[in-house]
Write an enzyme that holds these catalytic residues in place. Structure first.
Site, PDB file in Angstrom:
ATOM      1  N   VAL A  99       0.862  -1.174   0.000  1.00  0.00           N
ATOM      2  CA  VAL A  99       0.000   0.000   0.000  1.00  0.00           C
ATOM      3  C   VAL A  99       0.903   1.229   0.000  1.00  0.00           C
ATOM      4  CG1 VAL A  99      -1.791   1.272   1.254  1.00  0.00           C
ATOM      5  CG2 VAL A  99      -1.771  -1.231   1.326  1.00  0.00           C
ATOM      6  N   CYS A 100       0.538   2.218  -0.816  1.00  0.00           N
ATOM      7  CA  CYS A 100       1.231   3.511  -0.806  1.00  0.00           C
ATOM      8  C   CYS A 100       2.714   3.298  -1.136  1.00  0.00           C
ATOM      9  CB  CYS A 100       1.000   4.181   0.552  1.00  0.00           C
ATOM     10  SG  CYS A 100       1.342   5.948   0.618  1.00  0.00           S
ATOM     11  N   THR A 101       3.610   3.944  -0.415  1.00  0.00           N
ATOM     12  CA  THR A 101       5.030   3.809  -0.732  1.00  0.00           C
ATOM     13  C   THR A 101       5.602   2.477  -0.258  1.00  0.00           C
ATOM     14  OG1 THR A 101       5.468   5.132   1.248  1.00  0.00           O
ATOM     15  CG2 THR A 101       5.526   6.267  -0.865  1.00  0.00           C
ATOM     16  N   ALA A 149      -2.460   2.241  -4.504  1.00  0.00           N
ATOM     17  CA  ALA A 149      -2.051   3.647  -4.532  1.00  0.00           C
ATOM     18  C   ALA A 149      -1.932   4.177  -3.094  1.00  0.00           C
ATOM     19  CB  ALA A 149      -3.036   4.446  -5.378  1.00  0.00           C
TER      20      ALA A 149
END
Lengths: 207, 207
Positions: A99-101, A149
């Site tokens: 998730v995310c970075t 994202a």
């Protein structure tokens, strides 16, 4: 079915907790938070700590790896302990997710080379510097690797994953259990949708 | 601006962490997790613990009270320590808020008598037994009291609250920061929308 979620200093809590609240409903799921050492791990304003109940050295296998992101991920792109553990988990996993970075960590571990992937919209250049191709979708499946994202997207990712691991009815039952019928009061959740004034404020720093 | 989030045994983590990730961006915000005693507090499958950094006895004021829910809330509807603390916080607060069955705790503390409020769809009868009028909306503002529906609704509530505390552009910048552009893969997030098969499965127990 063991689901392992690594934590690191300055992680983003919602990256981990969003999907956690979905996946914990899966039949036979057991979820473990893992860090270099067991104990509380702090997020970026240091106001929140989640306990890691196991050390990387104690977890040598998982069915689902879920790597959250956060500001601290940028400091770990050459961290052999974390990246080596991610590589070992990926070898035996059924699903490897981020998730995310968190996808930067998968990429730095060499897992996204030549693949399509997503990440937080502010980290596209770093993701691509590791040989992944950024795809502006909220959830990207590439074989057994699934990237999501920014931050809140982990909920959407986990519901899609729950349908793959179990079935659609199970995923829908989970969505109902967490009453995930999102009604954001504004429509500013992506760079394409946010008003320029909001983008400018975020670029300057809200705080 | 002090934001206090009480934790209790068998709370639901996303109820707290969703709004936390929004409100932490607010200028001058400082957020503290509070419990009867400082230390890790476990959620319901006991796989997740968030650290309480303060005891109820140490926190005698907050600007924003945010009460999460969870299965454990049902055991606390006569708990004088927690309910008394909630009442004291409410006396001085600018905003008193809840997510999911956190509204049962506000109601049990006597704060929702005669007011419209919301909660998790599975807890409507308990909410109304304390004199509140259930309103099938995702976020309900009643003066300084704001209640949100089940689990994931705390994100929507916190964005609406952020716009009230700061302004709309700030809330939009936060929405962009957490890339909150929800795209659930299914449309089953409320009893009105979920297929009967999903409702039946949840009633039987997914696990």
């Amino acid at each position: 079915m063991r689901i392992a979620i690594p934590l690191f200093d300055r992680f983003t809590a919602l990256d981990a907790v969003g999907p956690y609240e979905v996946l914990k409903f899966l039949p036979d799921a057991e979820i473990v938070f893992v860090a270099e050492e067991p104990g509380p791990v702090r997020d970026v304003p240091k106001w929140l700590a989640i306990s890691a109940d196991a050390a990387f050295a104690d977890v040598d296998f998982c069915d689902v790896l879920l790597v959250p992101g956060g500001p601290g991920s940028r400091s770990l792109l050459q961290d052999d302990k974390l990246l080596g553990w991610i590589r070992r988990m990926h070898q035996g996993s059924v699903w490897t997710t981020s998730v995310c970075t968190g996808s930067l960590l998968l990429a730095a571990a060499g897992l996204l080379n030549g693949l399509s992937a997503t990440t937080h919209w502010g980290a596209i250049d770093v993701l691509e510097s590791f040989g992944a191709t950024y795809t502006p979708e909220r959830v990207v499946f590439q074989g057994k690797i699934v990237t999501a994202a920014g931050v809140s997207s982990g909920i959407d990712m986990a519901l899609a994953l729950a349908a793959q691991i179990a079935d659609r009815t199970t995923a829908e039952a989970i969505q109902l259990a967490i009453e995930y019928d999102p009604q954001p009061p504004f429509d500013a959740g992506s760079p394409a949708k946010a008003p320029q004034a909001a983008k400018d404020l975020l670029a300057r720093g809200i705080r």
